[in-house]
Design a protein around this motif. Structure first.
Motif, short mmCIF file in Angstrom:
data_model
loop_
_atom_site.label_atom_id
_atom_site.label_comp_id
_atom_site.label_asym_id
_atom_site.label_seq_id
_atom_site.Cartn_x
_atom_site.Cartn_y
_atom_site.Cartn_z
N LYS A 1 41.27 21.14 15.07
CA LYS A 1 40.92 20.09 14.45
C LYS A 1 40.33 18.97 15.55
N LYS A 2 39.05 18.95 15.05
CA LYS A 2 38.85 17.79 16.08
C LYS A 2 39.62 16.07 16.41
N GLU A 3 39.91 16.22 15.10
CA GLU A 3 41.09 15.12 15.38
C GLU A 3 42.01 15.16 15.80
N HIS B 1 28.72 13.45 16.55
CA HIS B 1 28.65 14.57 14.86
C HIS B 1 29.21 15.39 14.34
N ASP C 1 31.73 18.15 13.21
CA ASP C 1 33.46 18.26 12.78
C ASP C 1 33.59 19.79 12.90
N ASP C 2 35.10 20.02 12.37
CA ASP C 2 35.21 21.07 12.62
C ASP C 2 35.23 22.72 12.19
N ASP D 1 25.20 18.48 7.34
CA ASP D 1 26.48 17.22 7.55
C ASP D 1 27.43 17.00 6.58
N LYS E 1 27.42 6.60 9.35
CA LYS E 1 28.61 7.09 9.43
C LYS E 1 29.33 7.16 11.36
#
Length: 493
Positions: free
Chosen positions: A21-23, A285, A287-288, A378, A407
């Motif tokens: 996961k990116k985060e 920009h 995401d996972d 997105d 965002k």
């Protein structure tokens, strides 16, 4: 993750999707993105030099197009300069020499006993040309740029797109009659970054006037564009520099003013490293599931996935081509994925990973109902739309980019925090934020406090906002002396 580790992982390329996961693990996420989306290849095995593959190269070309359009609109003219600089040119300006000599790649065996360097930057190429091309105030301003590569022998750990020994950029070199005009150009460069990197690429930034100890070698002052990465670290994007008269005096580049008196030119430099900005686009920009490219710079804006079998293949492909032709007439970049050895689900995954803004799915049922399925990358929304509604794609593309930018803006706004003591600064930096503080000075007298920030808080004094005059309201948070500046402290690549 270092370049070496990325290269080792590339040897055993996986066909699966993004597995982190990116985060939670941005470093590994970024590594998987650039590998699995086929953006770069490191198997040339030369530290700091990256092969940029077609998907990334096409994206970079689109980014260049927007930048060059804005620069030319503002009076810049293109040039192509040599990739080498004679040693005597590089040695002309003392601060420049001290700043860049350790990073220079020297060319041996030139054939004429002339010492040459691969250009680390081009002030010492343009300024001697200004001396030849500019005679009078009537020749000013002269605003030039080139696109190409520069080379710096960075000894730190390299990272594809983020930190390397070669980067692809545009560099502008401008000459003026007065300091006021040159400083106005610095502000115009910030505006160019705003209009292109922020408004078009969707990457927000803070224009930071660097402290005296962190300016470009040979400049009077430097403004760097600081952008947040998902891990809270900052990456410097386009920087602009007031060179003043340092280089013009070193090369004796003069002009005759309106009173027919000789004066030295005032010069500036601006350098958007497009390959590095791409790293911010990906990081900001994505995401996972992979990349999410802004509609304005995506090599393919609409991918069409025809869903067919042996019996209806020709019919479905024919309809897909009719749709493609209509979209192309609207200046939309469209492609049909006709590959028979890939299942529709695999194609969905591939194009989501590459970040294409819109996907059109069409099969027997859709043809019968005179409609298609539209997927928006997105927001991951699937909807049935009539064929007549495809004329709205350009409008949807603008809305797509607006969502990405808003965002990203919100993410940056949430990262700024005012701090009033060292404990609060450390907490802010540890949580990936940028600390706004009162500071004693950004000239050389502030170096001791900057060293405390670095050694005790593991941060960097990034500078003061270049587009806003913020007034301090108390003492320096570090030394408790009267503050003269409001500065921002962060951690960076």
């Amino acid at each position: 993750m270092t370049e070496k580790k990325i290269k080792e992982k590339t040897q055993e390329k996986s066909q699966e999707g993004i597995t982190v996961k990116k985060e939670e693990n941005f470093s590994e996420w970024f590594t998987q993105i650039i590998e699995k989306a086929e953006l770069v290849d490191l198997r040339l095995d030369v530290k700091g030099f990256t092969i940029i593959r077609p998907w990334a190269a096409l994206t970079i070309e689109n980014m260049f197009e927007h930048l060059e359009k804005e620069l030319q609109k503002k009076g810049h003219k293109p040039t192509f300069m040599p990739s080498i600089i004679p040693k005597e040119n590089l040695m002309k300006e003392s601060e420049h020499v001290q700043g860049f000599t350790p990073e220079v790649f020297w060319i041996k065996n030139t054939g004429d006993n002339k010492e040459l360097a691969l250009r680390p930057t081009s002030e010492t190429l343009y300024t001697p040309m200004f001396k030849l091309w500019i005679r009078s105030h009537r020749d000013l301003p002269l605003k030039l740029y080139q696109r190409g590569s520069v080379f710096r022998m960075d000894t730190k750990a390299t990272r594809p797109l983020i930190r390397g020994r070669e980067f692809i950029w545009i560099e502008c070199h401008d000459a003026f009659a007065t300091r006021e005009e040159a400083e106005a150009q610095v502000q115009e460069d910030i505006d160019t970054t705003e209009k292109v990197m922020h408004q078009i690429y969707g990457v927000p930034f803070l224009p930071m006037k660097r402290p005296e100890w962190d300016k470009f070698a040979g400049a009077e002052y430097t403004v760097g564009s600081d952008c947040f990465m998902p891990d809270g670290k900052l990456i410097q994007q386009p920087s602009t520099h007031l060179m003043g008269q340092k280089f013009s005096k070193a090369f004796d580049a003069t002009f005759k003013n309106k009173e027919e008196k000789e004066e030295h030119l005032w010069t500036t430099a601006y350098g958007p490293a497009v390959s590095r900005i791409l790293a911010s686009v990906i990081a900001t920009h994505g995401d996972d599931s992979g990349m999410i490219l802004p509609y304005s710079i995506s090599p393919i804006q609409v991918i069409i996935i025809p869903i067919f079998n042996a019996e209806n293949k020709n019919k479905i492909i024919k309809k897909a081509k009719e749709i493609s032709d209509k979209l192309e007439k609207e200046n939309i970049k469209v492609e049909i994925d006709e590959r028979e050895y890939k299942r529709p689900g695999e194609k969905y995954h591939i194009w989501e990973l590459k970040g294409v803004p819109f996907r059109i799915e069409i099969g027997e049922k859709e043809i019968k109902n005179n409609e298609v399925i539209l997927f928006t990358r997105d927001i991951k929304k699937k909807e049935k739309i009539k064929l007549t509604e495809l004329k709205n794609i350009q409008k949807l593309g603008k809305e797509f980019d607006n969502r990405l930018r808003k965002k990203a803006d919100k993410f940056m706004e949430n990262r700024l925090v005012s701090c009033f003591n060292k404990k609060e600064i450390k907490e802010a930096l540890s949580s990936g934020k940028l600390a706004k503080i009162n500071f004693c000075s950004t000239d050389k007298s502030g170096i001791k406090c900057a060293e405390i920030v670095e050694k005790e808080l593991y941060g960097d004094v990034r500078g003061t906002l270049a587009n806003k005059n913020e007034k301090p309201t108390g003492n320096c948070v570090i030394c408790n002396k009267p503050a003269t500046k409001v500065v921002y402290i962060g951690r960076s690549y």
